[in-house]
Design an enzyme around this catalytic site. Structure first.
Site, PDB file in Angstrom:
ATOM      1  N   HIS A  81       0.842  -1.197   0.000  1.00  0.00           N
ATOM      2  CA  HIS A  81       0.000   0.000   0.000  1.00  0.00           C
ATOM      3  C   HIS A  81       0.876   1.246   0.000  1.00  0.00           C
ATOM      4  CE1 HIS A  81      -3.582   2.485   0.744  1.00  0.00           C
ATOM      5  NE2 HIS A  81      -2.693   3.256   1.366  1.00  0.00           N
ATOM      6  N   HIS A  99      -1.701   3.452  -8.488  1.00  0.00           N
ATOM      7  CA  HIS A  99      -2.085   2.534  -9.563  1.00  0.00           C
ATOM      8  C   HIS A  99      -1.713   3.139 -10.894  1.00  0.00           C
ATOM      9  CE1 HIS A  99      -5.442   5.125  -8.399  1.00  0.00           C
ATOM     10  NE2 HIS A  99      -5.789   5.159  -9.681  1.00  0.00           N
TER      11      HIS A  99
HETATM   12  P1  AMP Z   1      -8.056   7.089 -10.516  1.00  0.00           P
HETATM   13  O1  AMP Z   1      -9.261   7.933 -10.835  1.00  0.00           O
HETATM   14  O2  AMP Z   1      -6.856   7.397 -11.323  1.00  0.00           O
HETATM   15  O3  AMP Z   1      -7.769   7.080  -9.030  1.00  0.00           O
HETATM   16  O4  AMP Z   1      -8.444   5.632 -10.950  1.00  0.00           O
HETATM   17  C1  AMP Z   1      -9.195   4.764 -10.179  1.00  0.00           C
HETATM   18  C2  AMP Z   1      -9.698   3.720 -11.132  1.00  0.00           C
HETATM   19  O5  AMP Z   1     -10.119   2.595 -10.365  1.00  0.00           O
HETATM   20  C3  AMP Z   1     -10.911   4.164 -11.958  1.00  0.00           C
HETATM   21  O6  AMP Z   1     -10.595   4.053 -13.349  1.00  0.00           O
HETATM   22  C4  AMP Z   1     -12.011   3.201 -11.523  1.00  0.00           C
HETATM   23  O7  AMP Z   1     -12.856   2.826 -12.593  1.00  0.00           O
HETATM   24  C5  AMP Z   1     -11.208   2.020 -11.008  1.00  0.00           C
HETATM   25  N1  AMP Z   1     -11.890   1.198 -10.017  1.00  0.00           N
HETATM   26  C6  AMP Z   1     -12.516   1.604  -8.894  1.00  0.00           C
HETATM   27  N2  AMP Z   1     -13.007   0.545  -8.217  1.00  0.00           N
HETATM   28  C7  AMP Z   1     -12.666  -0.554  -8.922  1.00  0.00           C
HETATM   29  C8  AMP Z   1     -12.896  -1.955  -8.746  1.00  0.00           C
HETATM   30  N3  AMP Z   1     -13.553  -2.435  -7.691  1.00  0.00           N
HETATM   31  N4  AMP Z   1     -12.402  -2.804  -9.692  1.00  0.00           N
HETATM   32  C9  AMP Z   1     -11.734  -2.324 -10.765  1.00  0.00           C
HETATM   33  N5  AMP Z   1     -11.483  -1.022 -10.972  1.00  0.00           N
HETATM   34  C10 AMP Z   1     -11.937  -0.147 -10.080  1.00  0.00           C
HETATM   35 ZN    ZN Z   2      -4.217  -0.062  -0.438  1.00  0.00          ZN
END
Ligand code: AMP
Ligand code: ZN
Length: 114
Positions: free
Chosen positions: A46, A100
């Site tokens: 994390h 990410h």
């Molecule tokens: P960010 O806006 O750069 O923080 O990206 C977060 C990403 O996580 C977004 O594109 C969301 O669609 C994706 N996301 C959120 N929850 C999930 C989940 N449970 N499984 C897969 N993707 C997710």
């Molecule tokens: Zn985490």
């Protein structure tokens, strides 16, 4: 850290469509894809954002990019092209506080992003 959704995906508490996993990283399909191919690559450790990176995380982050070169082959977008991006903080559009890397491809991507 306990209520981090990506930590819960790593532990299996929240399901995901995995495309790659090893001891350092996990990659899974984005739940709300912005392109025909849209996966996230995350470190299992994390780390909240790019701002929280430490010297000791260097291996993990370089590993993310090495793994990406394998994932794009699997997704069939190695030759057509793709983009890897990490959003940081409010202006960067970060919504999940576990670092990410978005891997997007399968269509012609616009530049600059909105
Ligand atoms: P960010 O806006 O750069 O923080 O990206 C977060 C990403 O996580 C977004 O594109 C969301 O669609 C994706 N996301 C959120 N929850 C999930 C989940 N449970 N499984 C897969 N993707 C997710
Ligand atoms: Zn985490």
């Amino acid at each position: 850290m306990n209520d981090c959704i990506f930590c819960k995906i790593i532990s299996g508490e929240i399901p995901s469509e995995k495309v790659y996993e090893d001891e350092l990283v996990l990659s899974f399909k984005d739940i709300s894809p912005e392109a025909p191919a849209h996966v996230l690559i995350i470190p299992k450790k994390h780390i909240s954002s790019l701002n929280e990176l430490k010297e000791e995380d260097e291996k993990i982050i370089s590993h993310v990019f090495m793994v990406a070169t394998e994932i794009v082959k699997k997704l069939g977008i190695a030759d057509s092209g793709y983009r890897i991006v990490t959003n940081c903080g409010e202006d960067g559009g970060q919504t999940v506080s576990h670092i990410h890397f978005h891997l997007l491809g399968g269509r012609s991507l616009q530049w600059p992003p909105g």
